[in-house]
Scaffold this motif. Sequence first.
Motif, PDB file in Angstrom:
ATOM      1  N   ALA A  44      33.568  43.878  47.581  1.00 29.47           N
ATOM      2  CA  ALA A  44      33.707  42.423  47.491  1.00 29.47           C
ATOM      3  C   ALA A  44      34.446  42.008  46.230  1.00 29.47           C
ATOM      4  CB  ALA A  44      32.329  41.768  47.531  1.00 29.47           C
ATOM      5  N   ASN A  45      34.219  42.729  45.127  1.00 27.12           N
ATOM      6  CA  ASN A  45      34.849  42.377  43.852  1.00 27.12           C
ATOM      7  C   ASN A  45      36.332  42.710  43.800  1.00 27.12           C
ATOM      8  OD1 ASN A  45      32.861  41.077  42.403  1.00 27.12           O
ATOM      9  ND2 ASN A  45      32.003  42.966  41.559  1.00 27.12           N
ATOM     10  N   ARG A  46      36.835  43.394  44.810  1.00 28.50           N
ATOM     11  CA  ARG A  46      38.269  43.689  44.890  1.00 28.50           C
ATOM     12  C   ARG A  46      38.894  43.052  46.134  1.00 28.50           C
ATOM     13  NH1 ARG A  46      40.018  48.829  42.099  1.00 28.50           N
ATOM     14  NH2 ARG A  46      38.473  49.179  40.473  1.00 28.50           N
ATOM     15  N   ASP A  47      38.231  42.069  46.688  1.00 32.31           N
ATOM     16  CA  ASP A  47      38.703  41.436  47.925  1.00 32.31           C
ATOM     17  C   ASP A  47      39.855  40.480  47.612  1.00 32.31           C
ATOM     18  OD1 ASP A  47      39.068  40.206  50.358  1.00 32.31           O
ATOM     19  OD2 ASP A  47      36.960  39.655  50.622  1.00 32.31           O
ATOM     20  N   PRO A  48      41.052  40.737  48.134  1.00 28.02           N
ATOM     21  CA  PRO A  48      42.181  39.829  47.857  1.00 28.02           C
ATOM     22  C   PRO A  48      41.985  38.450  48.456  1.00 28.02           C
ATOM     23  CG  PRO A  48      42.805  41.536  49.443  1.00 28.02           C
ATOM     24  CD  PRO A  48      41.462  41.913  48.909  1.00 28.02           C
ATOM     25  N   ARG A  49      41.084  38.286  49.414  1.00 25.61           N
ATOM     26  CA  ARG A  49      40.785  36.975  49.970  1.00 25.61           C
ATOM     27  C   ARG A  49      40.163  36.068  48.919  1.00 25.61           C
ATOM     28  NH1 ARG A  49      39.970  41.102  52.856  1.00 25.61           N
ATOM     29  NH2 ARG A  49      40.750  41.316  54.992  1.00 25.61           N
ATOM     30  N   ALA A  50      39.502  36.672  47.935  1.00 28.95           N
ATOM     31  CA  ALA A  50      38.867  35.911  46.856  1.00 28.95           C
ATOM     32  C   ALA A  50      39.679  35.943  45.570  1.00 28.95           C
ATOM     33  CB  ALA A  50      37.462  36.452  46.587  1.00 28.95           C
ATOM     34  N   PHE A  51      40.278  37.100  45.258  1.00 24.17           N
ATOM     35  CA  PHE A  51      40.900  37.295  43.947  1.00 24.17           C
ATOM     36  C   PHE A  51      42.422  37.393  43.993  1.00 24.17           C
ATOM     37  CE2 PHE A  51      36.564  38.952  43.684  1.00 24.17           C
ATOM     38  CZ  PHE A  51      36.083  38.199  42.622  1.00 24.17           C
ATOM     39  N   GLY A  52      43.009  37.196  45.159  1.00 26.40           N
ATOM     40  CA  GLY A  52      44.460  37.189  45.259  1.00 26.40           C
ATOM     41  C   GLY A  52      45.041  38.562  45.546  1.00 26.40           C
ATOM     42  N   PRO A  53      46.350  38.619  45.784  1.00 26.69           N
ATOM     43  CA  PRO A  53      46.997  39.878  46.180  1.00 26.69           C
ATOM     44  C   PRO A  53      46.954  40.962  45.115  1.00 26.69           C
ATOM     45  CG  PRO A  53      48.629  38.162  45.756  1.00 26.69           C
ATOM     46  CD  PRO A  53      47.293  37.483  45.763  1.00 26.69           C
ATOM     47  N   ASP A  54      46.700  40.593  43.861  1.00 29.42           N
ATOM     48  CA  ASP A  54      46.619  41.597  42.788  1.00 29.42           C
ATOM     49  C   ASP A  54      45.167  41.912  42.435  1.00 29.42           C
ATOM     50  OD1 ASP A  54      45.890  39.218  41.587  1.00 29.42           O
ATOM     51  OD2 ASP A  54      47.041  39.597  39.752  1.00 29.42           O
ATOM     52  N   ALA A  55      44.274  41.772  43.395  1.00 26.53           N
ATOM     53  CA  ALA A  55      42.844  41.942  43.132  1.00 26.53           C
ATOM     54  C   ALA A  55      42.490  43.322  42.592  1.00 26.53           C
ATOM     55  CB  ALA A  55      42.044  41.674  44.411  1.00 26.53           C
ATOM     56  N   GLU A  56      43.310  44.336  42.899  1.00 29.66           N
ATOM     57  CA  GLU A  56      43.021  45.693  42.436  1.00 29.66           C
ATOM     58  C   GLU A  56      43.514  45.935  41.002  1.00 29.66           C
ATOM     59  OE1 GLU A  56      41.512  48.126  44.141  1.00 29.66           O
ATOM     60  OE2 GLU A  56      41.449  47.371  46.199  1.00 29.66           O
ATOM     61  N   ARG A  57      44.209  44.983  40.428  1.00 25.48           N
ATOM     62  CA  ARG A  57      44.858  45.178  39.128  1.00 25.48           C
ATOM     63  C   ARG A  57      44.027  44.564  38.003  1.00 25.48           C
ATOM     64  NH1 ARG A  57      48.397  42.325  35.886  1.00 25.48           N
ATOM     65  NH2 ARG A  57      48.466  40.572  37.344  1.00 25.48           N
ATOM     66  N   LEU A  58      43.991  45.246  36.854  1.00 27.64           N
ATOM     67  CA  LEU A  58      43.322  44.713  35.673  1.00 27.64           C
ATOM     68  C   LEU A  58      44.167  43.607  35.058  1.00 27.64           C
ATOM     69  CD1 LEU A  58      41.049  44.945  33.481  1.00 27.64           C
ATOM     70  CD2 LEU A  58      42.586  46.520  32.269  1.00 27.64           C
ATOM     71  N   ASP A  59      43.547  42.445  34.849  1.00 27.74           N
ATOM     72  CA  ASP A  59      44.203  41.320  34.189  1.00 27.74           C
ATOM     73  C   ASP A  59      43.155  40.639  33.314  1.00 27.74           C
ATOM     74  OD1 ASP A  59      45.449  39.034  33.326  1.00 27.74           O
ATOM     75  OD2 ASP A  59      45.872  38.214  35.317  1.00 27.74           O
ATOM     76  N   VAL A  60      43.189  40.932  32.020  1.00 24.79           N
ATOM     77  CA  VAL A  60      42.151  40.430  31.117  1.00 24.79           C
ATOM     78  C   VAL A  60      42.234  38.926  30.908  1.00 24.79           C
ATOM     79  CG1 VAL A  60      41.933  42.654  29.952  1.00 24.79           C
ATOM     80  CG2 VAL A  60      43.515  40.925  29.036  1.00 24.79           C
TER      81      VAL A  60
END
Length: 420
Positions: free
Chosen positions: A335-351
């Motif tokens: 769920a914490n890597r779901d692009p539906r919630a966090f956008g297409p870059d959900a797998e990428r670290l962005d501080v």
Amino acid sequence: MAAAQEAPQAPDSGPSGPTGPTGSAGLPRFTPCSGESWRAPWAMYAALRDSAPLHHVADGDYWVLSRYADVVAAARDTGRFSSAGGLTTGYGERERLGITDAAPMVMLDPPEHTGFRRLVTRGYTPRRVASIEPDVRAFVRDRLDRIAAARGGCDIVAELFKPLPSFVVGRYLGVPAADRARFDGWTHAIVEAGAHGDPLAAGAAVAELFGYFTELAARRRAEPADDTVSDLVRLLPEGDDTALLRILGFAFTMVAGGNDTTTGLLGGAAELLTAHRGQRRLLLDAPARLPGAVEELLRLTSPVQALARTVTADTTLHGRTVPAGRKVLLLYGAANRDPRAFGPDAERLDVTRTGPGHLAFTHGPHHCLGAAAARLVARVALAELLLRFPDFAVDAAAGTFADGPSVRRYATLPFVTGRS
């Protein structure tokens, strides 16, 4: 609880799991992780989110939710998704653990959960959380001094990431400094047994821990201190066996659940900051970004990757129905890597990321009681690590992962200081 209809789902997974995210027919399947398989479950998670958001595992007869919106809704709905049957995918968990009479708080539902949580929350006020920061910082600096003196590499888990959470849990529970060595030994035994699915398997350590906290509760009733056990004995009735069991259950939950999760966060954070030097540079140039970065690191590491609930009524989602009484695994890591919630870059670290709240501490009534303390520990440990060794590196490929189906954490992680 219902959701929009979607494409037909894959058949139920069979008893033998695949080596990757799909079975022989290319259909999504869920295989519980442990040890080395924790290294990269992300492809399996993505396949489940995209093609089997409500997935049945025939071997064990439980279901898996992997999308952010579904996991949030289930965590919030304690009436339909109950914690009372235990948090693993096994059935009869409370009976197996021998805790049918006075379950720990994590296995209570409102309103019983609400009342006990209100008592315990007194120990996690902003003042008390802030009060441990000097001790945490001193502990971290002392450990970093030892690492620097060794002049070379070390296992950062053994030197810092594992002993630090044990120190903090002991501090919250009011374990005197003179007893910390014994407490750390019990903690190690219980956490390692829990990694194999049964924390009570560490029978001698559990018995000694319970005996110790029975005595500590009696001592704190006569000599209260500024700690959580003192708060509980003051607020719970004296001579009530259930009250004592609640205190023992809380202490056990803190030990079993509050140690390896923070170790998982710190190890995963070190891995990410080694792999993404540009993101580390942002923190070195602007340390004020660190609190926000901790949230992003929590999202991507998700130390608790999954916990289960039991549905209390037939529940239909994505065109499938979970029968009442069946377990549903809430897959926080997916769920914490779901692009539906966090956008297409959900797998990428962005501080610098902003957006919806992550589920590393779950959501709703069972939101982790120690979240503020875990955030403080991570913020202090990472700030001191970056200050002391700004060019540190960990060798993730050479690291090893702990066994266990719920918590993803490094068991060992080689570390070098870089230029100091």
